[in-house]
Design a protein around this motif. Structure first.
Motif, PDB file in Angstrom:
ATOM      1  N   ILE A 127       0.864  -1.175   0.000  1.00 37.15           N
ATOM      2  CA  ILE A 127       0.000   0.000   0.000  1.00 37.15           C
ATOM      3  C   ILE A 127       0.900   1.224   0.000  1.00 37.15           C
ATOM      4  N   ALA A 128       0.664   2.161  -0.918  1.00 33.05           N
ATOM      5  CA  ALA A 128       1.453   3.391  -0.993  1.00 33.05           C
ATOM      6  C   ALA A 128       0.576   4.572  -0.611  1.00 33.05           C
ATOM      7  N   VAL A 129       1.055   5.362   0.347  1.00 31.71           N
ATOM      8  CA  VAL A 129       0.350   6.567   0.780  1.00 31.71           C
ATOM      9  C   VAL A 129       1.200   7.766   0.350  1.00 31.71           C
ATOM     10  N   ALA A 130       0.706   8.526  -0.616  1.00 27.24           N
ATOM     11  CA  ALA A 130       1.405   9.720  -1.086  1.00 27.24           C
ATOM     12  C   ALA A 130       0.979  10.914  -0.238  1.00 27.24           C
ATOM     13  N   GLY A 131       1.855  11.904  -0.153  1.00 26.10           N
ATOM     14  CA  GLY A 131       1.535  13.111   0.604  1.00 26.10           C
ATOM     15  C   GLY A 131       1.087  14.257  -0.285  1.00 26.10           C
ATOM     16  N   CYS A 132       1.256  14.078  -1.612  1.00 27.45           N
ATOM     17  CA  CYS A 132       0.833  15.104  -2.560  1.00 27.45           C
ATOM     18  C   CYS A 132       0.667  14.453  -3.936  1.00 27.45           C
ATOM     19  N   SER A 133       0.322  15.249  -4.919  1.00 27.48           N
ATOM     20  CA  SER A 133       0.078  14.718  -6.260  1.00 27.48           C
ATOM     21  C   SER A 133       1.355  14.368  -7.015  1.00 27.48           C
ATOM     22  N   ARG A 134       2.522  14.623  -6.442  1.00 26.54           N
ATOM     23  CA  ARG A 134       3.782  14.237  -7.089  1.00 26.54           C
ATOM     24  C   ARG A 134       4.043  12.742  -6.963  1.00 26.54           C
ATOM     25  N   CYS A 135       3.376  12.079  -6.035  1.00 24.35           N
ATOM     26  CA  CYS A 135       3.351  10.614  -5.924  1.00 24.35           C
ATOM     27  C   CYS A 135       4.728   9.960  -5.766  1.00 24.35           C
ATOM     28  N   CYS A 136       5.516  10.440  -4.827  1.00 26.22           N
ATOM     29  CA  CYS A 136       6.854   9.874  -4.585  1.00 26.22           C
ATOM     30  C   CYS A 136       6.806   8.387  -4.230  1.00 26.22           C
ATOM     31  N   THR A 137       5.740   7.934  -3.617  1.00 29.77           N
ATOM     32  CA  THR A 137       5.632   6.527  -3.208  1.00 29.77           C
ATOM     33  C   THR A 137       5.130   5.634  -4.329  1.00 29.77           C
ATOM     34  N   MET A 138       4.885   6.199  -5.490  1.00 31.88           N
ATOM     35  CA  MET A 138       4.430   5.469  -6.691  1.00 31.88           C
ATOM     36  C   MET A 138       3.123   4.696  -6.468  1.00 31.88           C
ATOM     37  N   PRO A 139       2.067   5.365  -6.036  1.00 36.66           N
ATOM     38  CA  PRO A 139       0.811   4.670  -5.736  1.00 36.66           C
ATOM     39  C   PRO A 139       0.135   4.008  -6.937  1.00 36.66           C
ATOM     40  N   PHE A 140       0.435   4.450  -8.154  1.00 39.21           N
ATOM     41  CA  PHE A 140      -0.189   3.842  -9.331  1.00 39.21           C
ATOM     42  C   PHE A 140       0.416   2.486  -9.672  1.00 39.21           C
ATOM     43  N   VAL A 141       1.575   2.171  -9.111  1.00 36.65           N
ATOM     44  CA  VAL A 141       2.199   0.871  -9.385  1.00 36.65           C
ATOM     45  C   VAL A 141       2.359   0.064  -8.093  1.00 36.65           C
ATOM     46  N   ARG A 142       1.457   0.238  -7.170  1.00 37.55           N
ATOM     47  CA  ARG A 142       1.372  -0.562  -5.946  1.00 37.55           C
ATOM     48  C   ARG A 142       0.021  -1.286  -5.959  1.00 37.55           C
ATOM     49  N   ASP A 143      -0.090  -2.281  -5.107  1.00 41.52           N
ATOM     50  CA  ASP A 143      -1.358  -3.017  -5.040  1.00 41.52           C
ATOM     51  C   ASP A 143      -2.511  -2.077  -4.697  1.00 41.52           C
ATOM     52  N   ILE A 144      -2.268  -1.211  -3.725  1.00 42.00           N
ATOM     53  CA  ILE A 144      -3.247  -0.179  -3.366  1.00 42.00           C
ATOM     54  C   ILE A 144      -2.495   1.134  -3.232  1.00 42.00           C
ATOM     55  N   GLY A 145      -3.030   2.178  -3.828  1.00 35.45           N
ATOM     56  CA  GLY A 145      -2.399   3.488  -3.750  1.00 35.45           C
ATOM     57  C   GLY A 145      -3.382   4.530  -3.256  1.00 35.45           C
ATOM     58  N   LEU A 146      -2.880   5.477  -2.479  1.00 35.25           N
ATOM     59  CA  LEU A 146      -3.694   6.569  -1.959  1.00 35.25           C
ATOM     60  C   LEU A 146      -3.018   7.891  -2.286  1.00 35.25           C
ATOM     61  N   ILE A 147      -3.759   8.773  -2.950  1.00 36.00           N
ATOM     62  CA  ILE A 147      -3.239  10.088  -3.331  1.00 36.00           C
ATOM     63  C   ILE A 147      -4.190  11.146  -2.764  1.00 36.00           C
ATOM     64  N   PRO A 148      -3.654  12.111  -2.009  1.00 37.45           N
ATOM     65  CA  PRO A 148      -4.527  13.123  -1.412  1.00 37.45           C
ATOM     66  C   PRO A 148      -4.809  14.286  -2.351  1.00 37.45           C
ATOM     67  N   SER A 149      -5.918  14.942  -2.086  1.00 38.00           N
ATOM     68  CA  SER A 149      -6.222  16.219  -2.728  1.00 38.00           C
ATOM     69  C   SER A 149      -6.934  17.056  -1.670  1.00 38.00           C
ATOM     70  N   THR A 150      -7.277  18.249  -2.011  1.00 38.53           N
ATOM     71  CA  THR A 150      -7.976  19.096  -1.046  1.00 38.53           C
ATOM     72  C   THR A 150      -9.402  18.603  -0.789  1.00 38.53           C
ATOM     73  N   ARG A 151      -9.917  17.753  -1.669  1.00 43.56           N
ATOM     74  CA  ARG A 151     -11.286  17.246  -1.534  1.00 43.56           C
ATOM     75  C   ARG A 151     -11.351  15.855  -0.902  1.00 43.56           C
ATOM     76  N   GLY A 152     -10.209  15.194  -0.730  1.00 42.48           N
ATOM     77  CA  GLY A 152     -10.203  13.843  -0.171  1.00 42.48           C
ATOM     78  C   GLY A 152      -9.140  12.992  -0.848  1.00 42.48           C
ATOM     79  N   TRP A 153      -9.275  11.686  -0.713  1.00 42.86           N
ATOM     80  CA  TRP A 153      -8.274  10.744  -1.231  1.00 42.86           C
ATOM     81  C   TRP A 153      -8.746  10.076  -2.514  1.00 42.86           C
ATOM     82  N   THR A 154      -7.809   9.835  -3.413  1.00 39.64           N
ATOM     83  CA  THR A 154      -8.056   8.989  -4.578  1.00 39.64           C
ATOM     84  C   THR A 154      -7.504   7.621  -4.231  1.00 39.64           C
TER      85      THR A 154
END
Length: 142
Positions: free
Chosen positions: A49-76
């Protein structure tokens, strides 16, 4: 990145708003929420599971089993990615998910995966065979 390992699940997170000028969220709080996700029966394969802190996605959430990307409206929430020998970009399951709902959605994703995947089948290969439409149907029923 700091990994947290619980059972067969590895949670990767960046420093988030703590040490990064781009961070918009406290990733430690989300990791703490996810640490208490307990999946029974056990998962068929390891899960990252990758938890990113911003939209730059340093933890590579799109290539993990589960990825979480924050925005001002919530998580993707992203499911089914893989960065290995047969890479696969994960599919977006939901967007603008509130903090308190992320844990439940991740738990449901892992339950559907656990019930339907073959032994040692990672999420990327599982989704390719199972189908994202069928996965979402089981995920969001009720």
């Amino acid at each position: 990145m700091k990994p947290v390992i619980i059972n067969n699940i590895t949670i990767l997170s960046c420093s988030g708003c703590g040490n990064c000028k781009y961070g918009i969220i406290d990733t430690d709080a989300m990791v703490n929420l996810l640490e208490i996700v307990n999946v029974a029966p056990a998962l068929p394969a390891k899960c990252k599971i990758a938890v990113a802190g911003c939209s730059r996605c340093c933890t590579m959430p799109f290539v993990r089993d589960i990825g979480l990307i924050p925005s001002t409206r919530g998580w993707t929430v992203i499911f089914g990615g893989n960065g290995g020998g047969q890479p696969r970009i994960g599919d977006i399951i939901a967007a603008d998910v509130r903090d308190q709902d992320v844990r439940e959605l991740v738990f449901k994703c892992l339950q559907v995966y656990s019930r339907n995947a073959l032994p040692k089948q990672r999420t990327s290969r599982f989704i390719e065979k199972f189908g994202m439409d069928r996965f979402k149907e089981q995920l969001f029923q009720n």
